[in-house]
Design an enzyme around this catalytic site. Structure first.
Site, PDB file in Angstrom:
ATOM      1  N   LYS A  76       0.836  -1.197   0.000  1.00 46.90           N
ATOM      2  CA  LYS A  76       0.000   0.000   0.000  1.00 46.90           C
ATOM      3  C   LYS A  76       0.873   1.250   0.000  1.00 46.90           C
ATOM      4  CE  LYS A  76      -3.902   1.852   2.702  1.00 46.90           C
ATOM      5  NZ  LYS A  76      -4.772   1.565   3.874  1.00 46.90           N
ATOM      6  N   SER A 151      -9.437   1.364   2.708  1.00 43.50           N
ATOM      7  CA  SER A 151      -8.621   2.239   1.888  1.00 43.50           C
ATOM      8  C   SER A 151      -7.519   1.504   1.128  1.00 43.50           C
ATOM      9  CB  SER A 151      -7.984   3.319   2.762  1.00 43.50           C
ATOM     10  OG  SER A 151      -7.149   2.744   3.768  1.00 43.50           O
ATOM     11  N   SER A 175      -9.724  -1.404   6.634  1.00 45.23           N
ATOM     12  CA  SER A 175      -9.111  -1.129   5.329  1.00 45.23           C
ATOM     13  C   SER A 175      -8.386  -2.302   4.694  1.00 45.23           C
ATOM     14  CB  SER A 175      -8.150   0.058   5.448  1.00 45.23           C
ATOM     15  OG  SER A 175      -8.869   1.248   5.636  1.00 45.23           O
TER      16      SER A 175
END
Length: 449
Positions: A76, A151, A175
């Site tokens: 990420k 996310s 997330s």
């Protein structure tokens, strides 16, 4: 070997059937072809990955081995990779290059992983989808008109579409678990504080941590072991005490999701586990989570408000404006309530080994169209689609989302939750259930040959 497990891939590397350098070249060509449609990556780390794959290839030639040696992973875009941007899903950081690795990347690098790129995410991790101002949202591989969640949305996309073997996301309010559920993957939220990211990005710090997004529990075990600096061998589960909550707090759940989760629970019953009735003490999570997240946003990024408003997403602006209005008394009360909340869960986990809930309340929805009602019941736009993840961040618990079925051709997940520090039981039961479910990913893989 596009969708091979970590163990299958490292076995092929060890036997010489395939080399890490050859596999990376294949994935690079694959990403060149598919990324315009999927947008999994915020940036691809070609030179870094090439050097890592070359080093791994040489290591195998010398007879060396390792659980992640040569394995292509995405991370990420909130983890620092030296020499690559840490964009944080924000226009303000899109060109900011990291000088050093943060703790997560350092561990992956030491384990011999090949890092294929930094994945698309919500700005500063502040949304449960992955929209930002850098470009279109990452596309769900099961249906590119739909969100992959967030996310850590790009991380899930990269794994589901075979652009990386696995990925590392972060989970402050769901997330990792939300995009895993929407994309038909396994997503693990470790116990609070188990996996460190030294010198890393700060957001939702009381509740957040890195976690693996994978195609199997076995792969998640390996990655979690690297992140946590320990080993999680599989063992027999035995008879566990399980409490099931089909709709925590009476929140509405899509009929298809409820049916799929019920099917997973039936499989757990057939495996001989003991099911107990017990109240789920999650009331008050929003009054804790909201103030503590806003307080940190104000501390870390409050200076952006009023100066860079035109370069911030709508949701980040709303977050910073809310943070600017936050009263110190609300923060103090949230800190007090957090201690009491976690004490409540400690009592609950004295009675049961695992909790079971839906991972999400709905299947993946079209980009920008968060559901405002489920089954005829109005829900709030912020948490209505996914109200079952944040309470367990607040509790500091360990949790995993497993794919448990398809609803109108889209995957949905079942969530298992264990006491803080009880990852061993969580993973053992999750792997047992995964084998019983035998989730079929052939449909999505056929879309991305």
């Amino acid at each position: 070997m596009t969708f091979s497990s970590i163990t299958a891939l490292t076995t092929a590397f060890r036997t010489g059937e395939l080399s890490p350098a050859e596999h990376l070249r294949f994935l690079t060509e694959r990403a060149d072809r598919l990324e315009p449609q999927l947008r999994a990556y915020a940036c691809r780390t070609g030179e870094i990955a090439t050097e890592q794959a070359r080093a791994a290839t040489e290591a195998y030639r010398r007879g060396e081995t390792g659980e992640l040696l040569g394995v292509p992973l995405s991370v990420k875009d909130c983890f620092h990779l030296a020499g690559a941007p840490t964009g944080l899903g924000s226009l303000l950081h899109k060109d900011a290059r990291a000088l050093t690795d943060s703790g997560v990347v350092r561990r992956l690098r030491e384990a011999g992983a090949v890092i294929t790129g930094k994945t698309n995410m919500a700005e500063f991790g502040q949304a449960a989808t992955s929209e930002n101002l850098l470009g279109p949202e990452a596309a769900n591989p099961w249906d590119t008109e739909r969100t992959p969640g967030g996310s850590s949305g790009g991380s899930a996309v990269s794994v589901a579409a075979g652009l990386a073997t696995a990925s590392i996301g972060s989970d402050g309010g769901g997330s990792v678990r939300i995009p895993s559920a929407f994309c038909g993957l396994v997503g693990v939220k470790p116990s609070q504080g188990l996996c460190a990211d030294e010198n890393g990005f700060r957001a939702m710090t009381p509740f957040s941590g890195p976690g693996p997004i994978t195609s199997s529990v076995a792969d998640a075990r390996l990655l979690l072991g690297v992140l946590a600096d320990r080993v999680y061998p599989r063992s027999a589960t035995g008879r566990k005490r399980i409490a099931v909550f089909p709709a925590p707090q009476g929140r509405p759940v899509h009929e298809g999701v409820a049916k799929a989760v019920h099917g997973a629970v039936t499989l757990l019953e057939q495996q001989g586990h003991e099911f107990l009735e017990s109240p789920l003490p999650i009331e008050g999570w929003a009054e804790i989570f909201g103030p503590l997240v806003l307080a940190e946003e104000h501390q870390e990024r409050g200076h952006l408000l009023g100066t860079f408003d035109d370069r911030l997403t709508r949701y980040e602006l709303a977050t910073l404006r809310g943070a600017a209005r936050l009263e110190p008394a609300a923060v103090a009360e949230a800190e007090r309530a957090l201690r009491e909340y976690r004490s409540r869960f400690a009592e609950l986990f004295g009675e049961v080994d695992l909790l079971v809930t839906p991972s999400v309340a709905v299947p993946a929805f079209p980009h920008g169209q968060r559901p405002r009602s489920i089954g005829g019941t109005e829900v709030d736009a912020l948490w209505g689609a996914y109200p079952f993840s944040v309470p367990f961040n607040v509790a500091g618990a360990a949790a995993v989302s497993l794919p448990c079925g398809l609803v109108e051709g889209l995957p949905v997940g079942v969530q298992l939750v264990a006491a803080p520090g009880n990852e061993t039981v969580l993973l053992d039961v999750a792997e047992e259930l995964e084998e019983a479910i035998a989730f079929d990913r052939s449909a999505v893989r056929a879309l991305w040959p």
